[in-house]
Design a protein around this motif. Structure first.
Motif, mmCIF file in Angstrom:
data_model
loop_
_atom_site.group_PDB
_atom_site.id
_atom_site.type_symbol
_atom_site.label_atom_id
_atom_site.label_comp_id
_atom_site.label_asym_id
_atom_site.label_seq_id
_atom_site.Cartn_x
_atom_site.Cartn_y
_atom_site.Cartn_z
ATOM 1 N N THR A 84 0.965 -1.190 -0.106
ATOM 2 C CA THR A 84 0.005 -0.038 0.012
ATOM 3 C C THR A 84 0.889 1.202 0.114
ATOM 4 O O THR A 84 2.087 1.174 -0.120
ATOM 5 C CB THR A 84 -1.026 0.009 1.245
ATOM 6 O OG1 THR A 84 -1.890 1.071 1.016
ATOM 7 C CG2 THR A 84 -0.351 -0.018 2.439
ATOM 8 N N GLY A 85 0.157 2.518 0.156
ATOM 9 C CA GLY A 85 1.105 3.698 0.251
ATOM 10 C C GLY A 85 1.299 4.423 -1.175
ATOM 11 O O GLY A 85 0.566 3.905 -2.240
ATOM 12 N N GLN A 89 -0.453 3.680 -5.044
ATOM 13 C CA GLN A 89 -1.567 4.454 -5.647
ATOM 14 C C GLN A 89 -0.961 4.989 -7.275
ATOM 15 O O GLN A 89 -1.856 4.812 -8.076
ATOM 16 C CB GLN A 89 -1.774 5.674 -4.673
ATOM 17 C CG GLN A 89 -2.674 6.615 -5.312
ATOM 18 C CD GLN A 89 -3.966 6.029 -5.576
ATOM 19 O OE1 GLN A 89 -4.470 5.327 -4.802
ATOM 20 N NE2 GLN A 89 -4.742 6.184 -6.518
ATOM 21 N N LEU A 90 0.246 5.186 -7.175
ATOM 22 C CA LEU A 90 0.830 5.862 -8.516
ATOM 23 C C LEU A 90 1.064 4.849 -9.487
ATOM 24 O O LEU A 90 1.104 4.957 -10.784
ATOM 25 C CB LEU A 90 1.861 6.842 -8.078
ATOM 26 C CG LEU A 90 1.786 8.054 -7.386
ATOM 27 C CD1 LEU A 90 2.944 8.751 -7.013
ATOM 28 C CD2 LEU A 90 0.597 9.004 -8.266
ATOM 29 N N ASP A 102 0.267 -9.950 -3.601
ATOM 30 C CA ASP A 102 -0.904 -10.716 -3.730
ATOM 31 C C ASP A 102 -1.999 -9.646 -3.602
ATOM 32 O O ASP A 102 -2.766 -9.557 -4.447
ATOM 33 C CB ASP A 102 -1.372 -11.533 -2.725
ATOM 34 C CG ASP A 102 -0.377 -12.820 -2.465
ATOM 35 O OD1 ASP A 102 -0.679 -13.884 -3.206
ATOM 36 O OD2 ASP A 102 0.466 -12.876 -1.455
ATOM 37 N N LEU A 103 -1.762 -8.406 -3.127
ATOM 38 C CA LEU A 103 -2.706 -7.280 -2.931
ATOM 39 C C LEU A 103 -2.142 -5.977 -2.910
ATOM 40 O O LEU A 103 -0.952 -5.790 -2.062
ATOM 41 C CB LEU A 103 -3.469 -7.742 -1.620
ATOM 42 C CG LEU A 103 -4.809 -6.596 -1.410
ATOM 43 C CD1 LEU A 103 -5.844 -7.126 -2.524
ATOM 44 C CD2 LEU A 103 -5.271 -7.117 0.085
ATOM 45 N N VAL A 104 -2.719 -5.278 -3.787
ATOM 46 C CA VAL A 104 -2.174 -3.696 -3.809
ATOM 47 C C VAL A 104 -3.462 -2.805 -3.360
ATOM 48 O O VAL A 104 -4.318 -2.945 -4.129
ATOM 49 C CB VAL A 104 -1.725 -3.539 -5.303
ATOM 50 C CG1 VAL A 104 -1.421 -1.740 -5.331
ATOM 51 C CG2 VAL A 104 -0.591 -4.348 -5.669
ATOM 52 N N LEU A 105 -3.222 -2.070 -2.279
ATOM 53 C CA LEU A 105 -4.282 -1.102 -2.079
ATOM 54 C C LEU A 105 -3.849 0.231 -2.117
ATOM 55 O O LEU A 105 -2.553 0.775 -1.804
ATOM 56 C CB LEU A 105 -4.542 -1.372 -0.488
ATOM 57 C CG LEU A 105 -4.942 -2.906 -0.279
ATOM 58 C CD1 LEU A 105 -5.465 -3.052 1.063
ATOM 59 C CD2 LEU A 105 -6.586 -3.223 -1.009
ATOM 60 N N GLY A 106 -4.609 1.181 -2.876
ATOM 61 C CA GLY A 106 -4.550 2.458 -2.922
ATOM 62 C C GLY A 106 -4.723 3.531 -1.649
ATOM 63 O O GLY A 106 -5.230 2.626 -0.756
ATOM 64 N N THR A 135 -7.317 0.241 -6.472
ATOM 65 C CA THR A 135 -6.979 1.720 -6.555
ATOM 66 C C THR A 135 -7.801 2.560 -7.026
ATOM 67 O O THR A 135 -8.592 2.113 -8.169
ATOM 68 C CB THR A 135 -5.476 1.970 -7.083
ATOM 69 O OG1 THR A 135 -5.546 1.562 -8.372
ATOM 70 C CG2 THR A 135 -4.354 1.356 -6.357
ATOM 71 N N GLU A 136 -8.357 3.834 -6.454
ATOM 72 C CA GLU A 136 -9.180 4.576 -7.110
ATOM 73 C C GLU A 136 -8.680 5.654 -7.961
ATOM 74 O O GLU A 136 -7.243 5.892 -7.457
ATOM 75 C CB GLU A 136 -10.143 5.395 -5.874
ATOM 76 C CG GLU A 136 -11.169 4.496 -5.221
ATOM 77 C CD GLU A 136 -12.385 4.295 -5.898
ATOM 78 O OE1 GLU A 136 -12.356 4.782 -7.154
ATOM 79 O OE2 GLU A 136 -13.467 3.616 -5.317
#
Length: 447
Positions: A84-85, A89-90, A102-106, A135-136
């Protein structure tokens, strides 16, 4: 209600890059997982879960993020890996495609990290990697993830604000963290009281642009400071960073006379040349900056003032750098944080034609670091012989113990005097001479 049984007894490894805000958020993630039965991995153990909280302020930061991800995947084979972080996000697709992720969080999604983790946890079989990303778009980042944690530190870090509306030409933070938004004063005071109940003595107020606090709540940063000052049990507050145009005279006067706000300011200058400040789209000039520093020193002569400076941005001629150097040379500050300019994709600074060569950039950085060290040692020297209260921080057995005075002078106790019972204790000491590497003043405890 999330079923915590799948997580009971699992071991987690955490890795954080970047600012104090990131460290605060990681500590909050760790605390939430601990409440679900997850324990932090010991050195040499294999983790079931790895969480990497990333930074993207420079291309070097991006590179360090990729290195950290590769290293954790290699050291903890088969672990569930969450990233994350800001870098997540970018560059979500690039991160999600990395081996073992496994998992990417924005920035929006990390507020619901536990929910996303629970949904994906059961789907991973053996060493199979999910490569899932959430991610949004920047314009849709509106969530505020609360955070008031200390992790394995002595001080608590209270997140009061997130995001930024300034869009300086060199910076990607508004794209990574979204627009400015804040928690409410009522909520933040409650979190500070909880920190006090947990034995906290000092809180560092963190955020991206904390002087912009209250845009979405109709409150103000000065009002927040006044309410936090009333929280019983918290003996010290430090403000992590304030934009010079958002430091009001009212705030300076309040801090000078407050019960618990320390005489310690961190102010980003970025350049001491007005032409560069305009190119950066900063919202002040050097005259305003100098005025703020003078006002702080007038009311708090012993205040520590730290300053951020970016060196070698596109358009910074040798003459403009000299203006910065001379401006800082005459300014009454305590320490510089010097950052070599790093080109970031999509930023407006890339349209400025003049590029500073890396060799020249390094020479300029070295000059400012030398100036900073000179100023810091002068500031420390003025305080030798004074009796001051120091909040000591935990240390490893056999190591020197360190702490900070109200005006942020680093103080050292030699290993033979270090005592675990001093951790998180405010002790009156007399400041002695410099330690061997001149990074701190030696302390003599006043019994």
């Amino acid at each position: 209600m999330i079923n915590t049984l799948p997580f009971q007894g699992k071991k987690a490894a955490f890795f954080t890059l970047g600012c104090k805000l990131n460290f605060s958020e990681t500590a909050t993630f760790a605390k939430a997982l601990q409440e679900m039965g997850v324990v932090e991995v010991e050195k040499g153990e294999k983790a079931d879960l790895c969480l990497i909280n990333t930074c993207s302020v420079t291309d070097v930061a991006d590179h360090k993020c990729r290195q950290a991800i590769h290293r954790l995947v290699r050291n903890h084979p088969g672990a569930f890996v969450v990233v994350t972080g800001c870098y997540a996000q970018l560059s979500p697709r690039r991160v999600a495609d990395m081996e073992g992720v496994d998992l990417v969080l924005g920035s929006n999604e990390k507020a619901r990290l536990i929910e996303f983790l629970f949904d994906a946890w059961g789907e991973k079989e053996g060493s199979q990697t999910l490569h899932r990303s959430h991610t949004e778009k920047t314009k849709d980042i509106r969530e505020f993830a609360k955070s008031c944690s200390k992790g394995n530190r002595t001080r608590f870090f209270l997140k009061v604000q997130d995001g930024c509306d300034y869009f300086c030409t060199y910076c990607t933070i508004p794209y990574a963290r979204g627009r400015s938004r804040s928690d409410t004063i009522e909520s933040l005071v409650g979190q500070a009281r909880q920190a006090a109940n947990e034995g906290g003595k000092e809180i560092v107020i963190t955020g991206v642009n904390i002087g912009d606090f209250g845009k979405n709540t109709g409150e103000s940063f000065v009002d927040l400071v006044k309410e936090l000052d009333r929280v019983e049990g918290i003996e010290r507050y430090r403000i992590s960073s304030l934009e010079p145009d958002l430091i009001s005279d009212e705030l300076i006067e309040w801090c000078a006379n407050s019960r618990a706000f320390m005489p310690h300011f961190h102010i980003p200058l970025q350049s001491g040349a007005d032409e560069m400040l305009r190119a950066m789209h900063r919202r002040y000039d050097i005259s305003l900056f100098a005025e703020k520093v003078c006002n702080i020193k007038r009311l708090m002569p012993d205040a520590f003032i730290g300053i951020d400076v970016i060196v070698g941005m596109r358009g910074e001629t040798s003459q403009l750098f000299q203006q910065t150097y001379h401006f800082l040379e005459e300014l009454d500050f305590s320490q510089l944080h010097v950052f070599p300019y790093s080109e970031r994709p999509g930023t407006a600074a890339l349209r400025i034609p003049l590029v500073v060569e890396e060799v020249e950039k390094k020479e300029r950085v070295a000059r400012l670091i030398e100036l900073s060290e000179r100023k810091r040692q002068m500031f420390y020297t003025k305080n030798i012989g004074r009796s001051m209260d120091v909040l000591f921080e935990k240390t490893k057995s056999g190591k020197a113990m360190h702490g900070f005075t109200p005006n942020y002078i680093r103080v050292e106790l030699p290993p033979e005097m270090a005592d675990p019972l001093l951790d998180n204790k405010i002790v009156n000491v007399t400041l002695g001479d410099f330690n061997m590497d001149k990074t701190a003043l030696m302390a003599n405890i006043n019994y």
